[in-house]
Motif scaffolding. Structure first.
Motif, PDB file in Angstrom:
ATOM      1  N   LEU A  97     -12.539 -15.528  -9.799  1.00  0.00           N
ATOM      2  CA  LEU A  97     -11.361 -15.045  -9.069  1.00  0.00           C
ATOM      3  C   LEU A  97     -10.506 -14.130  -9.939  1.00  0.00           C
ATOM      4  N   LEU A  98     -10.332 -14.484 -11.207  1.00  0.00           N
ATOM      5  CA  LEU A  98      -9.514 -13.670 -12.108  1.00  0.00           C
ATOM      6  C   LEU A  98     -10.136 -12.286 -12.290  1.00  0.00           C
ATOM      7  N   ALA A  99     -11.452 -12.251 -12.526  1.00  0.00           N
ATOM      8  CA  ALA A  99     -12.134 -10.961 -12.695  1.00  0.00           C
ATOM      9  C   ALA A  99     -12.094 -10.158 -11.402  1.00  0.00           C
ATOM     10  N   SER A 100     -12.194 -10.829 -10.271  1.00  0.00           N
ATOM     11  CA  SER A 100     -12.130 -10.127  -8.985  1.00  0.00           C
ATOM     12  C   SER A 100     -10.771  -9.469  -8.796  1.00  0.00           C
ATOM     13  N   LEU A 101      -9.712 -10.176  -9.190  1.00  0.00           N
ATOM     14  CA  LEU A 101      -8.377  -9.583  -9.111  1.00  0.00           C
ATOM     15  C   LEU A 101      -8.285  -8.339  -9.977  1.00  0.00           C
ATOM     16  N   TRP A 102      -8.822  -8.416 -11.172  1.00  0.00           N
ATOM     17  CA  TRP A 102      -8.817  -7.257 -12.069  1.00  0.00           C
ATOM     18  C   TRP A 102      -9.571  -6.080 -11.445  1.00  0.00           C
ATOM     19  N   HIS A 103     -10.726  -6.354 -10.860  1.00  0.00           N
ATOM     20  CA  HIS A 103     -11.567  -5.281 -10.309  1.00  0.00           C
ATOM     21  C   HIS A 103     -10.869  -4.538  -9.172  1.00  0.00           C
ATOM     22  N   VAL A 104     -10.116  -5.239  -8.339  1.00  0.00           N
ATOM     23  CA  VAL A 104      -9.510  -4.567  -7.186  1.00  0.00           C
ATOM     24  C   VAL A 104      -8.172  -3.918  -7.525  1.00  0.00           C
ATOM     25  N   SER A 105      -7.611  -4.239  -8.673  1.00  0.00           N
ATOM     26  CA  SER A 105      -6.284  -3.729  -9.032  1.00  0.00           C
ATOM     27  C   SER A 105      -6.366  -2.299  -9.565  1.00  0.00           C
ATOM     28  N   ALA A 106      -5.305  -1.561  -9.305  1.00  0.00           N
ATOM     29  CA  ALA A 106      -5.238  -0.188  -9.792  1.00  0.00           C
ATOM     30  C   ALA A 106      -4.935  -0.167 -11.286  1.00  0.00           C
ATOM     31  N   ASP A 107      -5.354   0.912 -11.944  1.00  0.00           N
ATOM     32  CA  ASP A 107      -5.044   1.103 -13.363  1.00  0.00           C
ATOM     33  C   ASP A 107      -3.564   1.405 -13.547  1.00  0.00           C
ATOM     34  N   PRO A 108      -3.040   1.189 -14.749  1.00  0.00           N
ATOM     35  CA  PRO A 108      -3.677   0.591 -15.928  1.00  0.00           C
ATOM     36  C   PRO A 108      -3.667  -0.934 -15.856  1.00  0.00           C
ATOM     37  N   LYS A 109      -4.756  -1.535 -16.318  1.00  0.00           N
ATOM     38  CA  LYS A 109      -4.906  -2.981 -16.239  1.00  0.00           C
ATOM     39  C   LYS A 109      -5.691  -3.461 -17.449  1.00  0.00           C
ATOM     40  N   MET A 110      -5.591  -4.746 -17.719  1.00  0.00           N
ATOM     41  CA  MET A 110      -6.211  -5.308 -18.918  1.00  0.00           C
ATOM     42  C   MET A 110      -6.745  -6.695 -18.605  1.00  0.00           C
ATOM     43  N   TYR A 111      -7.883  -7.038 -19.214  1.00  0.00           N
ATOM     44  CA  TYR A 111      -8.496  -8.351 -19.045  1.00  0.00           C
ATOM     45  C   TYR A 111      -8.920  -8.839 -20.422  1.00  0.00           C
ATOM     46  N   CYS A 112      -8.518 -10.048 -20.786  1.00  0.00           N
ATOM     47  CA  CYS A 112      -8.900 -10.592 -22.086  1.00  0.00           C
ATOM     48  C   CYS A 112      -8.832 -12.111 -22.034  1.00  0.00           C
ATOM     49  N   THR A 113      -9.419 -12.749 -23.014  1.00  0.00           N
ATOM     50  CA  THR A 113      -9.230 -14.181 -23.165  1.00  0.00           C
ATOM     51  C   THR A 113      -7.957 -14.414 -23.966  1.00  0.00           C
ATOM     52  N   PHE A 114      -7.491 -15.645 -23.942  1.00  0.00           N
ATOM     53  CA  PHE A 114      -6.296 -15.997 -24.722  1.00  0.00           C
ATOM     54  C   PHE A 114      -6.535 -15.723 -26.200  1.00  0.00           C
ATOM     55  N   VAL A 115      -7.727 -16.073 -26.701  1.00  0.00           N
ATOM     56  CA  VAL A 115      -8.048 -15.847 -28.113  1.00  0.00           C
ATOM     57  C   VAL A 115      -8.031 -14.363 -28.433  1.00  0.00           C
ATOM     58  N   GLU A 116      -8.604 -13.545 -27.548  1.00  0.00           N
ATOM     59  CA  GLU A 116      -8.591 -12.099 -27.775  1.00  0.00           C
ATOM     60  C   GLU A 116      -7.166 -11.555 -27.795  1.00  0.00           C
ATOM     61  N   LEU A 117      -6.314 -12.103 -26.939  1.00  0.00           N
ATOM     62  CA  LEU A 117      -4.934 -11.629 -26.903  1.00  0.00           C
ATOM     63  C   LEU A 117      -4.202 -11.987 -28.194  1.00  0.00           C
ATOM     64  N   THR A 118      -4.377 -13.204 -28.698  1.00  0.00           N
ATOM     65  CA  THR A 118      -3.735 -13.574 -29.959  1.00  0.00           C
ATOM     66  C   THR A 118      -4.270 -12.720 -31.104  1.00  0.00           C
ATOM     67  N   ASN A 119      -5.573 -12.436 -31.090  1.00  0.00           N
ATOM     68  CA  ASN A 119      -6.147 -11.585 -32.127  1.00  0.00           C
ATOM     69  C   ASN A 119      -5.606 -10.166 -32.031  1.00  0.00           C
TER      70      ASN A 119
END
Length: 341
Positions: A97-119
Motif C-alpha cells: 500500500l505504501l509503495a502504491s501511494l508513492w507510485h500514484v503521487s505526483a513528483d517530487p516524492k521520496m520513498y525510503c526505509t527508516f534506516v535509510e532516512l536516518t543514514n
C-alpha cells in the motif's frame, strides 16, 4: 577475479542518495489495483480506501498544493491529517500500500526505509537534510523503527520541520511477533515517541495472518570455503570476502554507502561466517543485508549456518525485529544463491 568489497571505498553524492530513495525493485510494479484485501479482514479494505483517497489528492499537479494548505489549516481529522501511519503484523500488505501511494503521487516524492532516512540525515547533516527534503510533496517511510531512542528523537525532529514545511508523510511499522494480540501496541509507541507530531498522523491498523508465524525459512547448509571461492570465480560479477574482513570494512564506511558498495555485484560470497557478539557489528550487517535484499543479490557463504549468526540473546533483545528481518532476507538470498544448478 572476484570483486573484493573490502577493497572498495565508494563516494556517494547527496544527489545520488536522494535519487535512490524509491521503492525497491520487488515493489516497482505494485499498485492499488493489485492489492487484494482479505475479505475476512475488513481493516485491509478500509486502509486501501483511505490510501486511495490520499493518492487521488497527491496525484494532482503541484499547483493544486493549496488544497493541502486548506487541509492543514483545518482541524486534523481522519485522512485530512498530513501523515498516515499503517500499523500491523508482518506480511499484511503495508509496504504494498505504501509503495502504491508513492507510485500514484505526483513528483517530487521520496520513498525510503527508516534506516535509510536516518543514514541520509547522518550523511547530509540535519540542516542540509531539512533543506533538501522540504522540497518533497510526499515522503514515504517504510519499517519505522522505535528501538533506538536516539534515532527516534532525530527523526521526530526532522519530521516536525518537514510537516511545518507542508510535506505529506506516510509510514509503516511492524508489530513485533510476540506482541500480536495486544491491539495497537506499536501504534501507541509510535504516537508517544513522535510526541508533538502525533496529532498530524491518521493511524490505521491493518490486521491479518502474520506470515512469520510460520517461522524463519530454513537456512541452507554452509558451503566449504573452497566451494564459495570457486563459485565466485565462475559467476560473473561475484564478490568474495572473509566475514571478519568484511565487517571490519563496514565499520570504516558510513552506512549510506553500503548500497554503492554493491554496485555491479551480481552474487555476494562470504567466507567463514561466525556468530556475532558485538551489537554494532550486527547492526551494520543488518544494513548490508537490506541493501542486498533491495537489489536481489544472491548470497553464497561458508562458516556457521546463517540462522546461528545472531546470538539467542540478540534475537530476544531490543533489536530483535531488525535481526529477524535480516535473517529472513539473508536466508532467502542464500536459498537462491546456494541452490545447485
Amino acid at each position: 577475479m572476484p570483486i573484493r568489497l573490502t577493497g572498495r571505498r565508494p563516494e556517494v553524492s547527496p544527489d545520488r542518495l536522494l535519487s535512490e530513495c524509491v521503492p525497491p525493485p520487488r515493489f516497482s510494479g505494485v499498485r492499488f489495483e493489485t492489492y487484494r484485501p482479505d475479505p475476512d479482514e475488513p481493516s485491509q479494505a478500509e486502509a486501501l480506501a483511505v490510501l486511495r483517497r490520499r493518492g487521488e489528492l497527491l496525484a494532482e499537479p503541484r499547483r493544486e498544493r493549496s488544497l493541502w494548505s486548506r487541509l492543514r489549516g483545518s482541524k486534523p481529522a481522519g485522512p485530512e491529517k498530513s501523515g498516515i501511519y499503517l500499523d500491523g503484523g508482518f506480511g499484511v500488505g503495508k509496504t504494498h500500500l505504501l509503495a502504491s501511494l508513492w507510485h500514484v503521487s505526483a513528483d517530487p516524492k521520496m520513498y525510503c526505509t527508516f534506516v535509510e532516512l536516518t543514514n541520509l540525515v547522518g550523511a547530509l547533516g540535519m540542516r542540509s537534510a531539512v533543506e533538501a527534503l522540504s522540497a518533497y510533496r510526499l515522503i514515504c517511510i517504510d519499517e519505522f523503527e522505535l528501538d533506538d531512542p536516539g534515532d527516534t528523537v532525530l527523526i521526530s525532529r526532522l519530521l516536525g520541520q518537514l510537516v511545518g514545511a507542508g510535506v505529506q508523510l506516510a509510514a509503516t511499522s511492524n508489530t513485533l511477533p510476540d506482541k500480536l494480540g495486544e491491539g495497537r501496541f506499536q501504534a501507541i509507541d509510535f504516537l508517544r515517541e513522535i510526541q508533538g507530531l502525533s496529532a498530524h498522523f491518521d493511524v490505521r491498523r491493518i490486521d491479518g495472518p502474520d506470515y512469520r508465524h510460520r517461522g524463519l525459512p530454513v537456512a541452507p547448509d554452509p558451503w566449504s570455503d573452497a566451494r564459495v571461492e570457486q563459485a565466485a570465480e565462475e559467476r560473473p560479477g561475484s564478490s568474495c570476502d572473509h566475514f571478519v574482513d568484511l565487517h571490519h570494512h563496514l565499520a570504516e564506511l558510513h552506512p549510506s554507502k553500503y548500497g554503492a558498495l554493491l554496485d555491479g555485484v551480481q552474487t555476494v560470497g562470504i567466507l567463514d561466517i561466525r556468530e556475532l557478539t558485538d551489537e554494532n557489528v550486527a547492526l551494520r550487517l543488518v544494513v548490508l543485508a537490506d541493501r542486498m535484499y533491495d537489489r536481489d543479490i544472491p548470497l553464497v557463504a561458508s562458516g556457521i549456518p546463517l540462522d546461528r549468526m545472531f546470538t539467542p540473546a540478540m534475537l530476544k533483545g531490543g533489536y530483535r525485529k531488525k535481526y529477524l528481518r535480516a535473517l529472513s532476507r539473508l536466508i532467502a538470498l542464500a536459498n537462491t544463491g546456494m541452490t545447485d544448478a
